[in-house]
Design a protein around this motif. Structure first.
Motif, short mmCIF file in Angstrom:
data_model
loop_
_atom_site.label_atom_id
_atom_site.label_comp_id
_atom_site.label_asym_id
_atom_site.label_seq_id
_atom_site.Cartn_x
_atom_site.Cartn_y
_atom_site.Cartn_z
N GLY A 1 -1.23 -3.00 19.87
CA GLY A 1 -2.36 -3.18 18.96
C GLY A 1 -2.11 -2.58 17.59
O GLY A 1 -2.45 -3.18 16.57
N GLY A 2 -1.51 -1.41 17.57
CA GLY A 2 -1.22 -0.78 16.28
C GLY A 2 -0.17 -1.52 15.48
O GLY A 2 -0.32 -1.70 14.27
N VAL A 3 0.88 -1.96 16.15
CA VAL A 3 1.94 -2.72 15.48
C VAL A 3 1.40 -4.04 14.95
O VAL A 3 1.73 -4.46 13.83
N LEU A 4 0.57 -4.73 15.74
CA LEU A 4 -0.01 -5.99 15.28
C LEU A 4 -0.88 -5.75 14.05
O LEU A 4 -0.78 -6.49 13.05
N ALA A 5 -1.73 -4.73 14.09
CA ALA A 5 -2.60 -4.43 12.94
C ALA A 5 -1.78 -4.02 11.73
O ALA A 5 -2.07 -4.41 10.59
N GLN A 6 -0.74 -3.23 11.96
CA GLN A 6 0.12 -2.75 10.88
C GLN A 6 0.83 -3.90 10.19
O GLN A 6 0.89 -3.98 8.95
N HIS A 7 1.37 -4.82 10.97
CA HIS A 7 2.08 -5.96 10.39
C HIS A 7 1.11 -6.89 9.66
O HIS A 7 1.43 -7.41 8.59
N ALA A 8 -0.06 -7.13 10.25
CA ALA A 8 -1.04 -7.99 9.59
C ALA A 8 -1.47 -7.40 8.26
O ALA A 8 -1.60 -8.12 7.25
N ALA A 9 -1.68 -6.08 8.21
CA ALA A 9 -2.09 -5.43 6.97
C ALA A 9 -1.01 -5.51 5.90
O ALA A 9 -1.30 -5.52 4.70
N ALA A 10 0.25 -5.60 6.33
CA ALA A 10 1.38 -5.70 5.39
C ALA A 10 1.64 -7.14 4.95
O ALA A 10 2.59 -7.40 4.21
N GLY A 11 0.82 -8.09 5.44
CA GLY A 11 0.97 -9.47 5.01
C GLY A 11 1.74 -10.36 5.95
O GLY A 11 2.03 -11.52 5.62
N VAL B 1 1.26 4.59 14.76
CA VAL B 1 0.25 3.64 14.29
C VAL B 1 -1.04 4.36 13.91
O VAL B 1 -2.13 3.78 13.93
N GLY B 2 -0.90 5.63 13.54
CA GLY B 2 -2.07 6.43 13.22
C GLY B 2 -2.95 5.84 12.13
O GLY B 2 -4.18 5.96 12.17
N SER B 3 -2.33 5.17 11.14
CA SER B 3 -3.12 4.61 10.05
C SER B 3 -3.95 3.42 10.50
O SER B 3 -4.85 2.97 9.78
#
Length: 257
Positions: free
Chosen positions: A24-34, A195-197
């Protein structure tokens, strides 16, 4: 097989909630990065309550609409009425289904379960790992599954996993509800992603799986009964083993942004 202009990531997991718990964190992180992100879920039918929960979780993570293969959970026959269990499905059929999504999404990075089938060794997780590994290699071959779309080969394949050194607390929690846990030697982990952010997004995605949160034995339910100070260390870092060959040509994207 030209590479896309934007980075992209596709996760393939066995059940609704695996995507939030394991990546979940990696998915959110990548989506936020475009990056373009998507999730294939092997079990449960699109008309079930868990499909609706999955849709809510993916919306939180920015991972698009559910892509459900609709096979039955090995332990819940009503998860997909009139469909075979995932673990009974011929591997070639399951591989072709995953290949079709790889070719449609055209991801640079592919994520799935590890060979143990994650902490509990669920047979659906193991089957999903096996088929995704085959699909990763087959998707780029034009004469394999020609009806599944134009060939596309991801640049990297990662397996979500848990290292021995960080599995102790989870093991103790799961032992209380009668579950054993499986982890891998620390040296087999090639990416540990903080994925803390995006921890709030990840936790909201986990909570979206309401039917699992309300039960005692599933991991979302176990985590929901913990105080935040105890829960956050368990979900703040996501661990992966890179499975794709070292000799693959071109730039090899990593999970860490």
């Amino acid at each position: 097989m030209d590479q896309p202009s934007r980075p992209s990531l596709l996760a393939v997991f066995g059940h609704p909630d695996d995507e939030a718990l394991l990546a979940g964190g990696v998915l959110a992180q990548h989506a936020a990065a475009g990056a373009d992100t998507a999730v294939v879920t092997a079990t449960w039918a699109s008309v079930t309550h868990r499909a609706a929960e999955l849709a809510d979780a993916l919306a939180v993570l920015g991972a698009g609409e559910p892509r459900m293969l609709g096979y039955a959970d090995a332990r819940v026959p009503e998860s997909a009425p009139a469909r075979p269990r995932l673990c009974d499905t011929p591997i070639d059929e399951l591989t072709e289904a995953i290949v079709s999504h790889i070719r449609a999404v055209r991801p640079q990075i592919l994520i799935t379960h590890d060979a143990y089938g994650q902490l509990t060794g669920h047979p659906d997780h193991v089957r999903t790992h096996q088929a995704t590994l085959l699909a990763f290699h087959a998707a780029g071959l034009e004469h394999r599954y020609p009806d599944a779309g134009p060939p596309w080969r991801p640049q990297a394949l990662y397996a979500a996993t848990h290292p021995h050194s960080r599995a102790g607390t989870l093991s103790a929690l799961m032992k209380r509800v009668g579950k054993t846990t499986l982890s891998v030697p620390d040296e087999q982990v090639t990416a540990a992603v903080d994925v803390g952010s995006h921890l709030d997004q990840k936790w909201r995605a986990i909570l979206a799986h309401r039917s699992q949160v309300s039960r005692e034995r599933p991991l979302p339910g176990i985590l929901s009964r913990l105080a935040p100070v105890d829960r956050e260390p368990l979900i703040r870092t996501e661990y992966f083993t890179r499975l794709s060959p070292d000799h693959m040509p071109g730039t090899r994207p990593n999970l860490v942004i």
